[in-house]
Scaffold this motif. Sequence first.
Motif, PDB file in Angstrom:
ATOM      1  N   GLY A  49      41.720  52.403  28.340  1.00 43.33           N
ATOM      2  CA  GLY A  49      42.165  51.038  28.576  1.00 43.33           C
ATOM      3  C   GLY A  49      41.057  50.019  28.375  1.00 43.33           C
ATOM      4  N   LYS A  50      41.424  48.752  28.479  1.00 40.00           N
ATOM      5  CA  LYS A  50      40.496  47.637  28.249  1.00 40.00           C
ATOM      6  C   LYS A  50      39.324  47.676  29.233  1.00 40.00           C
ATOM      7  N   THR A 120      45.258  49.952  33.811  1.00 31.08           N
ATOM      8  CA  THR A 120      46.626  49.594  33.437  1.00 31.08           C
ATOM      9  C   THR A 120      46.840  48.089  33.317  1.00 31.08           C
ATOM     10  N   ALA A 121      45.951  47.296  33.910  1.00 31.56           N
ATOM     11  CA  ALA A 121      46.076  45.840  33.810  1.00 31.56           C
ATOM     12  C   ALA A 121      44.726  45.193  34.056  1.00 31.56           C
ATOM     13  N   SER A 122      44.407  44.228  33.223  1.00 31.72           N
ATOM     14  CA  SER A 122      43.191  43.434  33.398  1.00 31.72           C
ATOM     15  C   SER A 122      43.426  42.103  32.688  1.00 31.72           C
ATOM     16  N   ASP A 123      44.076  41.201  33.401  1.00 29.54           N
ATOM     17  CA  ASP A 123      44.513  39.963  32.766  1.00 29.54           C
ATOM     18  C   ASP A 123      44.295  38.764  33.683  1.00 29.54           C
ATOM     19  N   SER A 125      45.774  34.662  33.843  1.00 32.69           N
ATOM     20  CA  SER A 125      46.691  33.687  33.250  1.00 32.69           C
ATOM     21  C   SER A 125      46.713  32.413  34.080  1.00 32.69           C
ATOM     22  N   VAL A 169      44.826  39.664  37.563  1.00 28.42           N
ATOM     23  CA  VAL A 169      45.420  40.962  37.916  1.00 28.42           C
ATOM     24  C   VAL A 169      44.520  42.070  37.392  1.00 28.42           C
ATOM     25  N   ASN A 189      47.850  54.769  42.136  1.00 33.68           N
ATOM     26  CA  ASN A 189      48.005  53.500  41.423  1.00 33.68           C
ATOM     27  C   ASN A 189      47.427  52.390  42.299  1.00 33.68           C
ATOM     28  N   GLY A 191      45.994  48.441  42.555  1.00 30.23           N
ATOM     29  CA  GLY A 191      46.004  47.157  41.862  1.00 30.23           C
ATOM     30  C   GLY A 191      45.958  45.993  42.827  1.00 30.23           C
ATOM     31  N   SER A 193      46.423  41.491  42.775  1.00 26.05           N
ATOM     32  CA  SER A 193      46.633  40.203  42.109  1.00 26.05           C
ATOM     33  C   SER A 193      46.065  39.112  42.999  1.00 26.05           C
ATOM     34  N   THR A 213      38.688  37.957  38.451  1.00 33.71           N
ATOM     35  CA  THR A 213      38.863  39.356  38.023  1.00 33.71           C
ATOM     36  C   THR A 213      37.963  40.276  38.829  1.00 33.71           C
TER      37      THR A 213
END
Length: 345
Positions: A49-50, A120-123, A125, A169, A189, A191, A193, A213
């Motif tokens: 992943g990223k 699974t997520a690194s964003d 917005s 996130v 899992n 995570g 936000s 982040t």
Amino acid sequence: MRTVRLFLLSFVVLAASCAPPAVKTTMLVPARHHEASRLREVAVLPFDGKGGQEFAAEIEGTIASINIGDKQYFNLVDRVRLEKLISEMKLSQSALVDSNTAARVGRLVGAKGIYTGIITASDVSDSAYREERTRCAQTVTKHDKKGRAYEECAKYEKYAVPCTKRTAVFAFTPKLVEVETGMVVYSSNIGKSIERSVCSDSQKPLPGERELTEQAKQYGKEIFRTDIAPYYVTVEIELMDSDDGIISDTAKAKLAQGIDFAKNSRLDRACELWGEARILAPDALSVLYNLGICSEVTGELEQALDLYKKADRMLIKPDDKVNAALARVQKRMQEQKKLKEQISN
């Protein structure tokens, strides 16, 4: 094998103006995932992943920083050796997520457990919205009793200001492969936000994307840390100061003196005084309960449970403090076996 108990690391007595002081104590509790805590010789492979490779290094740092008492909890395989092997085997990041591949790498570097995973997520917005405000649209001049003029709002109006909400996130799925069996013994899992908002009429700047982040990422690493190894928790326990049911004036005085010492962070002396009060008033609810706290914070859980039970028998109706104390100590006692296995492994 080391003897393990839930023990007091430190305590602070927090005095309150209208309520009895509360003892804040720090105790060791077992890892959330027992199987993960058993494998102490581990290696960390790059995550898919990223930013997976960089994050794997952060996970490795988290694992390396875990100390229980004065001893490092995990033994990590040398990263240089691990990276050399991965390069020689020409393995991609995505291939390393495979349990069989991870186990094979683990056997070659002498690890008992291999951590790998996926981001699974690194964003980050931004979204625009508006907030309503109220301001004065019209004023009138008035005079006070001494004839002095002052302005007073006669009419208000609503208006909207532009705002920006920034959302970061970060989520990942770590997993631990037991090298000997090739089985995944831990997977989760994780995570977070994080949202921050700023409007045009605010003097505070909007936090940067990287900053948010990192906050979300830090939360995830803290959850991961408590999953895989014993960790410390802080519990705040309120004392009892009521002398109801105590006939002896001396016992009443010793109870009050103990509370005063507790308020000045002298729980040691407070416990001595409550012990003396118990001789004079063996069935006093407050004395029994406070002595239970004394035993609890020093790790004498069986004695604490016995004292809390004695206090409970003095009640004519349930008491929230006593109920919480009984539940808390019984839970700690149940955790002892698991914690002992994790520490002495």
